[in-house]
Design an enzyme around this catalytic site. Structure first.
Site, PDB file in Angstrom:
ATOM      1  N   CYS A  79       0.832  -1.210   0.000  1.00  0.00           N
ATOM      2  CA  CYS A  79       0.000   0.000   0.000  1.00  0.00           C
ATOM      3  C   CYS A  79       0.867   1.262   0.000  1.00  0.00           C
ATOM      4  O   CYS A  79       1.431   1.604  -1.033  1.00  0.00           O
ATOM      5  CB  CYS A  79      -0.981  -0.065   1.154  1.00  0.00           C
ATOM      6  SG  CYS A  79      -2.421   0.948   0.885  1.00  0.00           S
ATOM      7  N   HIS A 169      -3.517  -5.179   1.781  1.00  0.00           N
ATOM      8  CA  HIS A 169      -2.805  -5.442   3.040  1.00  0.00           C
ATOM      9  C   HIS A 169      -2.859  -6.928   3.389  1.00  0.00           C
ATOM     10  O   HIS A 169      -3.719  -7.336   4.180  1.00  0.00           O
ATOM     11  CB  HIS A 169      -3.474  -4.666   4.183  1.00  0.00           C
ATOM     12  CG  HIS A 169      -3.197  -3.201   4.181  1.00  0.00           C
ATOM     13  ND1 HIS A 169      -2.206  -2.626   4.935  1.00  0.00           N
ATOM     14  CD2 HIS A 169      -3.793  -2.193   3.518  1.00  0.00           C
ATOM     15  CE1 HIS A 169      -2.199  -1.322   4.742  1.00  0.00           C
ATOM     16  NE2 HIS A 169      -3.152  -1.026   3.892  1.00  0.00           N
ATOM     17  N   GLU A 171      -1.134  -8.540   5.368  1.00  0.00           N
ATOM     18  CA  GLU A 171      -0.830  -8.767   6.795  1.00  0.00           C
ATOM     19  C   GLU A 171      -2.089  -8.686   7.662  1.00  0.00           C
ATOM     20  O   GLU A 171      -2.054  -9.013   8.835  1.00  0.00           O
ATOM     21  CB  GLU A 171       0.240  -7.766   7.276  1.00  0.00           C
ATOM     22  CG  GLU A 171      -0.221  -6.332   7.525  1.00  0.00           C
ATOM     23  CD  GLU A 171      -0.453  -5.508   6.254  1.00  0.00           C
ATOM     24  OE1 GLU A 171      -0.373  -6.063   5.139  1.00  0.00           O
ATOM     25  OE2 GLU A 171      -0.732  -4.296   6.402  1.00  0.00           O
TER      26      GLU A 171
HETATM   27  N1  GLN Z   1      -3.479   6.381   1.055  1.00  0.00           N
HETATM   28  C1  GLN Z   1      -2.222   6.051   1.645  1.00  0.00           C
HETATM   29  C2  GLN Z   1      -1.070   6.832   1.026  1.00  0.00           C
HETATM   30  O1  GLN Z   1      -1.263   7.582   0.147  1.00  0.00           O
HETATM   31  C3  GLN Z   1      -1.939   4.568   1.553  1.00  0.00           C
HETATM   32  C4  GLN Z   1      -2.952   3.812   2.373  1.00  0.00           C
HETATM   33  C5  GLN Z   1      -2.413   2.588   3.036  1.00  0.00           C
HETATM   34  O2  GLN Z   1      -1.209   2.349   3.104  1.00  0.00           O
HETATM   35  N2  GLN Z   1      -3.317   1.813   3.569  1.00  0.00           N
HETATM   36  O3  GLN Z   1       0.045   6.672   1.423  1.00  0.00           O
END
Ligand code: GLN
Length: 191
Positions: A79, A169, A171
């Site tokens: 992410c 995610h 995890e």
């Molecule tokens: N929206 C977040 C970002 O721009 C990422 C979201 C996340 O890691 N769950 O970094």
């Protein structure tokens, strides 16, 4: 084998728990001195890419980690970690390690779909659960990058050499498939 987990912000504890379940030892990277530990792989957790990027620079961790990543240290970004590794972010001027040949869209699923759950095929390992939280997706891949998973036509997992990224995610769910895949990458790189 020892994995360093970047622990500045975000969902790093869940990665540590996942590694513990797989019997893999890890340590947290919070400051420069932590890089004195030898590491065979690095995990960059989800969270907020802008915050992590800022802290990495303030703590002097950015350059040494970039050197390790560009030198071939296996790395897994989830992410926000995906955004930190992307060579391009289509809707943001900021760039971070920019090591991986992917172009990402940040907060790509809009407000209403900020968070959602899906199940999809991952890297020929079968269907796995995927939790998305204000996630990016990968709009395009180039170079040697291989697509490992798609959800509704969007790329949500990819690999290039020793770099692995997921928009979701892994995890946060029961399946250990993605972490096992990464550990296998680390094993092969260590040979
Ligand atoms: N929206 C977040 C970002 O721009 C990422 C979201 C996340 O890691 N769950 O970094």
């Amino acid at each position: 084998m020892q994995i360093g987990v970047l622990a500045l912000q975000g969902a790093f504890i869940e990665h540590e728990q996942m590694l513990a379940r797989l019997g893999v030892s890890c340590f947290e990277i919070r400051q420069l001195a932590d890089l004195e530990n030898s590491l065979d792989g690095l995990i960059i957790p989800g969270g907020e890419s802008t915050v992590q990027g800022k802290l990495l620079r303030e703590l002097g961790l950015f350059e040494p980690l970039k050197q390790l990543i560009d030198g071939g240290l296996p790395v897994f970004g989830t992410c926000a970690g995906l955004l930190l590794l992307a060579a391009k972010i289509e809707n943001d001027d900021r760039l971070y390690f920019a090591s991986m040949n992917i172009s990402a869209v940040r907060n790509a699923y809009g407000r209403q779909l900020g968070s959602f759950f899906a199940e999809a095929e991952f890297a020929g390992e079968g269907k796995i659960p995927m939790t998305f939280i204000r996630a990016p997706y990968i709009a395009s891949t180039f170079g040697e990058t291989e697509v490992l998973a798609t959800v509704e036509g969007k790329t949500v997992a990819a690999r290039e050499g020793n770099m692995l990224v997921t928009a979701f995610h892994p995890e946060l769910n029961e399946s250990t498939a993605v972490h096992r895949y990464f550990i296998e990458m680390v094993r092969r790189a260590a040979r």
